[in-house]
Write an enzyme that holds these catalytic residues in place. Structure first.
Site, short mmCIF file in Angstrom:
data_model
loop_
_atom_site.label_atom_id
_atom_site.label_comp_id
_atom_site.label_asym_id
_atom_site.label_seq_id
_atom_site.Cartn_x
_atom_site.Cartn_y
_atom_site.Cartn_z
N TRP A 230 0.67 -0.92 -0.24
CA TRP A 230 -0.09 -0.18 -0.09
C TRP A 230 0.90 1.58 0.06
O TRP A 230 1.51 1.79 1.02
CB TRP A 230 -0.62 -0.45 1.36
CG TRP A 230 -2.27 -1.19 1.18
CD1 TRP A 230 -2.71 -1.05 0.15
CD2 TRP A 230 -2.07 -2.38 1.89
NE1 TRP A 230 -3.78 -1.85 0.09
CE2 TRP A 230 -3.39 -2.75 0.84
CE3 TRP A 230 -1.58 -3.28 3.06
CZ2 TRP A 230 -3.80 -4.14 1.68
CZ3 TRP A 230 -2.09 -3.90 3.14
CH2 TRP A 230 -3.37 -4.86 2.71
N HIS B 74 -6.65 1.04 2.74
CA HIS B 74 -8.58 0.25 2.59
C HIS B 74 -9.60 0.63 3.35
O HIS B 74 -9.65 1.10 4.25
CB HIS B 74 -7.68 -1.32 2.80
CG HIS B 74 -7.30 -1.21 3.45
ND1 HIS B 74 -6.77 -2.71 4.05
CD2 HIS B 74 -6.13 -0.95 4.72
CE1 HIS B 74 -6.49 -3.04 5.31
NE2 HIS B 74 -5.76 -1.69 5.86
N ARG C 11 -4.59 5.71 -2.18
CA ARG C 11 -3.21 4.24 -2.12
C ARG C 11 -2.30 5.52 -3.19
O ARG C 11 -2.48 6.69 -4.20
CB ARG C 11 -3.33 3.85 -2.80
CG ARG C 11 -3.92 2.86 -1.81
CD ARG C 11 -4.16 1.07 -2.29
NE ARG C 11 -5.17 0.39 -1.86
CZ ARG C 11 -4.57 -1.14 -2.03
NH1 ARG C 11 -4.82 -1.50 -2.94
NH2 ARG C 11 -5.93 -1.24 -0.67
N GLN D 141 -14.10 0.93 -1.69
CA GLN D 141 -14.09 -0.19 -0.94
C GLN D 141 -15.45 -0.63 -1.05
O GLN D 141 -16.21 0.55 -0.42
CB GLN D 141 -12.69 -0.74 -0.29
CG GLN D 141 -11.72 -0.82 -1.06
CD GLN D 141 -10.48 -1.34 -0.65
OE1 GLN D 141 -10.44 -2.27 0.58
NE2 GLN D 141 -9.57 -1.77 -1.23
N VAL E 153 -6.60 -11.84 7.40
CA VAL E 153 -7.23 -12.60 7.09
C VAL E 153 -6.52 -14.95 7.36
O VAL E 153 -5.37 -14.68 6.52
CB VAL E 153 -8.07 -12.84 5.58
CG1 VAL E 153 -8.93 -12.08 6.36
CG2 VAL E 153 -7.51 -12.69 4.68
N ALA F 58 -14.13 -12.01 6.53
CA ALA F 58 -14.16 -10.25 5.46
C ALA F 58 -14.15 -10.66 4.09
O ALA F 58 -13.69 -11.35 3.87
CB ALA F 58 -13.35 -9.54 7.40
C1 FA5 Z 1 -8.01 -4.96 -0.07
O1 FA5 Z 1 -7.83 -3.59 0.06
C2 FA5 Z 1 -8.12 -5.82 1.61
N1 FA5 Z 1 -8.05 -4.65 2.37
C3 FA5 Z 1 -9.19 -6.64 0.69
C4 FA5 Z 1 -9.57 -7.47 2.04
C5 FA5 Z 1 -10.19 -7.13 2.72
C6 FA5 Z 1 -8.52 -8.47 2.18
C7 FA5 Z 1 -10.92 -7.77 3.94
C8 FA5 Z 1 -9.31 -9.28 3.26
C9 FA5 Z 1 -9.99 -9.76 4.24
P1 FA5 Z 1 -6.20 -5.50 -2.03
O2 FA5 Z 1 -5.81 -4.25 -1.80
O3 FA5 Z 1 -6.50 -6.16 -3.38
O4 FA5 Z 1 -7.18 -6.21 -0.47
O5 FA5 Z 1 -7.91 -4.21 -2.42
C10 FA5 Z 1 -9.63 -4.91 -2.67
C11 FA5 Z 1 -9.95 -4.42 -4.03
O6 FA5 Z 1 -9.84 -2.52 -3.61
C12 FA5 Z 1 -9.31 -4.69 -5.14
O7 FA5 Z 1 -10.09 -5.87 -5.43
C13 FA5 Z 1 -9.65 -3.42 -6.15
O8 FA5 Z 1 -10.91 -4.43 -6.73
C14 FA5 Z 1 -9.95 -3.19 -5.24
N2 FA5 Z 1 -8.89 -1.58 -5.45
C15 FA5 Z 1 -7.76 -1.58 -4.70
N3 FA5 Z 1 -7.10 -0.62 -5.59
C16 FA5 Z 1 -7.27 -0.10 -6.20
C17 FA5 Z 1 -7.07 1.39 -7.16
N4 FA5 Z 1 -5.73 1.27 -6.51
N5 FA5 Z 1 -8.45 1.41 -7.80
C18 FA5 Z 1 -9.12 1.17 -7.83
N6 FA5 Z 1 -9.97 -0.02 -7.19
C19 FA5 Z 1 -8.61 -0.80 -6.63
#
Ligand code: FA5
Length: 336
Positions: A158, A177, A203, A217, A260, A302
């Site tokens: 991140w 997130h 981010r 999200q 998780v 989650a």
């Molecule tokens: C997370 O942010 C974790 N907090 C998700 C999680 C929650 C996992 C609870 C387990 C339990 P990640 O970085 O993969 O994970 O982001 C999750 C989703 O947010 C991605 O699948 C995507 O759909 C969206 N996302 C992430 N980064 C971006 C971005 N820069 N722009 C748009 N959508 C994004």
């Protein structure tokens, strides 16, 4: 000889009846009738003027100015009524009731709002509550309580926007997130918990067709006794079917998130390709004990969904940057 008092009374009465009989927006015929009745040569004012011949010169000094004043008032009343009726006439002339009406352009809900509502509704129908949280977070909630200590390599995933807040011992940031809301909700509530939390995340990363630096999200959290991985799968599968249609196929693959264990991502089969839309997993025992829950008693799952990415698939949007570009050619396609 006329009695002064009674003449003054008549002046007063004439003023009252003249003004009460002059209706607003009267048409020109009605106005003319009024004029003849009160101001005409044989009208009520002229009639009353005749008393001047019958009163003493001493009374004339009292009655004369009053009569002049009355005449003045009636003339003014007439002029202003004439003016306002002319104005109405003009308005009517310039308004062609046979022309078609002008269409008002209404505002409409933003496509991000629409997809967030749709996803939240899918979970609400499965018994989840909807909650919102803060976009400015502390390091403790964004990382530490999610089993991401400061030396953990997962922090590098991140790119974080830190805030330089004076006079503060905590380190603040724009949340990367929505997962910090897991800890905040568990701290304030006892199980059972079933909640979804939509909101903005930030981010510090370069934007491209599928990445924004500011995006949304939807966090989900379910905690209870005996919650198993099959419930995670069943819930997310049901959500995908509600959003994408009843024959939607989904795929779970192992993924790593420190908060998780085990962790997965879920993809949907879309136009022949598997596309990832969310991260998920069983809440890590360290996260449960960090908020005071006994991991031997409670378990849960989650997940974190990217609603813009879901909308992109559903609505064939090629570039995520459209969501924030404020281009009406894009936005007006979502008017319902
Ligand atoms: C997370 O942010 C974790 N907090 C998700 C999680 C929650 C996992 C609870 C387990 C339990 P990640 O970085 O993969 O994970 O982001 C999750 C989703 O947010 C991605 O699948 C995507 O759909 C969206 N996302 C992430 N980064 C971006 C971005 N820069 N722009 C748009 N959508 C994004």
């Amino acid at each position: 000889m006329k009695n002064t008092e009674s003449v003054l009374k008549k002046i007063e009465n004439l003023q009252e009846s003249a003004s009460s009989q002059l209706k607003n927006n009267a048409d020109s015929n009605v106005l003319e009738d009024w004029r003849i009745k009160f101001l005409g040569r044989n009208g009520e004012l002229s009639e009353l003027m005749k008393v001047m011949k019958e009163v003493s010169s001493e009374d004339k000094r009292v009655i004369g100015p009053k009569l002049n004043q009355l005449k003045d008032n009636l003339n003014k009343l007439f002029e202003s009524a004439k003016e306002s009726s002319a104005q109405n006439l003009n308005d009517e002339n310039s308004f062609d009731i046979t022309l078609p009406g002008k269409n008002l352009s209404y505002g409409s809900l933003h496509p991000t709002t629409l997809i967030i509502r749709e996803i939240c509704e899918a979970f609400r129908s499965m018994g989840f509550q909807i909650h919102e949280g803060n976009e400015i977070e502390t390091e403790k909630y964004n990382f530490d309580l999610l089993n991401i200590p400061s030396d953990h390599p997962a922090r590098d995933q991140w790119d974080t926007i830190w805030l330089d807040l004076k006079n503060s011992n905590d380190k603040y940031l724009l949340r990367t997130h929505t997962s910090p809301m897991q800890a905040r909700i568990m701290e304030k509530n006892d199980p059972p918990i079933r909640v979804v939390v939509p909101g903005k995340c930030y981010r510090y990363e370069a934007t491209d067709a599928t990445h924004e630096w500011e995006f949304h999200q939807i966090e989900g959290l379910a905690i209870d006794k005996n919650i198993s991985f099959s419930e995670l799968k069943g819930t997310l599968y049901q959500m995908a079917r509600k959003i994408f249609g009843s024959d939607q196929k989904v795929r779970f693959r192992c993924d790593f998130f420190p908060f998780v264990e085990p962790g997965v991502d879920m993809s949907i089969l879309w136009e022949g390709k598997w596309i990832e839309i969310l991260g998920a997993g069983m809440v890590h025992p360290k996260v449960l004990s960090g908020v005071g829950y006994d991991p031997n008693e409670y378990s849960g799952f989650a997940f974190g969904i990217g609603p813009e990415r879901v909308s992109m698939l559903k609505n064939k949007i090629k570039d995520i940057r459209n969501f924030h570009a404020n281009d009406l050619r894009f936005l007006s396609q979502f008017v319902s």
